[in-house]
Design an enzyme around this catalytic site. Structure first.
Site, PDB file in Angstrom:
ATOM      1  N   ALA B  21       0.855  -1.186   0.000  1.00  0.00           N
ATOM      2  CA  ALA B  21       0.000   0.000   0.000  1.00  0.00           C
ATOM      3  C   ALA B  21       0.892   1.238   0.000  1.00  0.00           C
ATOM      4  O   ALA B  21       2.091   1.141   0.226  1.00  0.00           O
ATOM      5  CB  ALA B  21      -0.891  -0.015   1.241  1.00  0.00           C
ATOM      6  N   CYS B  22       0.298   2.415  -0.225  1.00  0.00           N
ATOM      7  CA  CYS B  22       1.026   3.681  -0.175  1.00  0.00           C
ATOM      8  C   CYS B  22       1.735   3.782   1.179  1.00  0.00           C
ATOM      9  O   CYS B  22       1.117   3.486   2.193  1.00  0.00           O
ATOM     10  CB  CYS B  22       0.050   4.849  -0.334  1.00  0.00           C
ATOM     11  SG  CYS B  22       0.793   6.466  -0.162  1.00  0.00           S
ATOM     12  N   PRO B  23       3.001   4.151   1.267  1.00  0.00           N
ATOM     13  CA  PRO B  23       3.869   4.671   0.201  1.00  0.00           C
ATOM     14  C   PRO B  23       4.752   3.608  -0.440  1.00  0.00           C
ATOM     15  O   PRO B  23       5.732   3.962  -1.101  1.00  0.00           O
ATOM     16  CB  PRO B  23       4.732   5.669   0.958  1.00  0.00           C
ATOM     17  CG  PRO B  23       4.942   5.015   2.289  1.00  0.00           C
ATOM     18  CD  PRO B  23       3.672   4.245   2.573  1.00  0.00           C
TER      19      PRO B  23
END
Lengths: 141, 83
Positions: B21-23
């Site tokens: 997932a982000c980042p």
């Protein structure tokens, strides 16, 4: 072009805020920012040697009753542990982590070797202020 | 580049960040771009919605050329040429 600089007063010692700080710092590192992190009071406990492997010893800043759900979700989403964000950031950019000398003493950490190896030095507040005066972005977390 | 051109593009390096997932994808892209020479093409695979805008913006900001994004089933293929 000279890199932009970010200074962070990292007061928190809670796992949710440390994770948020880690995400922010890693994003700034990916953007080639120079980052100085000054670990204050509660934060210094989280950086004591061995604490990286003991997330169970860190509390939550908010929604303490949802701790398991929060940590379970992060794991499911394959999000790295909070300290790993700090490590990766140091690999990507010029990131320095300084423990405030008072904060260290509060938790029984007087010397650099009392802290995790990603910590660069123990400093006084003067250095923190000087860094903030020279920075483009300041955060207090 | 249009979608057809992107489909026919062969990347010099493919970064598969679909599991993060982000980042995560941004960090993976940042790590990987250092291995490329100027003019070489990198492809970032991501299933994270935030990354869809983040990685192209990052690429342009860092002086690389964003070539475009292909949507595959459940993930994006983001192409850039190293500056």
């Amino acid at each position: 072009m000279e890199n932009k600089k970010m200074s962070i007063g990292l007061f928190t010692g809670s796992i949710d805020k440390l994770t948020a700080a880690g995400v922010l710092i890693s994003g700034a590192a990916a953007d080639d920012m120079d980052i100085d992190i000054f670990v204050l009071l509660q934060g210094a406990r989280a950086f004591l040697k061995g604490m990286g492997d003991k997330p169970e010893k860190l509390g939550m800043a908010e929604n303490a009753d949802l701790r398991e759900e929060f940590l379970g979700s992060l794991k499911e989403l394959n999000v790295m542990p909070w300290m790993e964000f700090f490590r990766v950031s140091k690999e990507l950019a010029n990131v320095k982590i300084y423990i405030c000398s008072l904060a260290g003493k509060v938790w029984g950490g007087e010397k650099l070797e009392d802290f995790e190896d990603l910590v660069d030095d123990i400093t006084g507040i003067g250095e923190c202020i000087t860094s903030m005066q020279e920075s483009d972005i300041h955060l207090f977390i | 580049m249009d979608q057809e051109e992107l489909k026919n593009l062969t990347a010099d390096k493919t970064v598969d960040a679909r599991g993060t997932a982000c980042p995560g994808p941004l960090l993976a892209a940042k790590k990987a771009i250092g291995d490329l020479g100027s003019g070489e093409i990198m492809e970032v695979l991501s299933a994270d919605e935030g990354t869809r805008r983040d990685v192209p913006k990052w690429a342009q900001k860092k002086g690389h050329e964003y070539l475009g994004t292909l949507e595959d089933s459940g993930y994006f293929r983001i192409f850039m040429k190293k500056g």
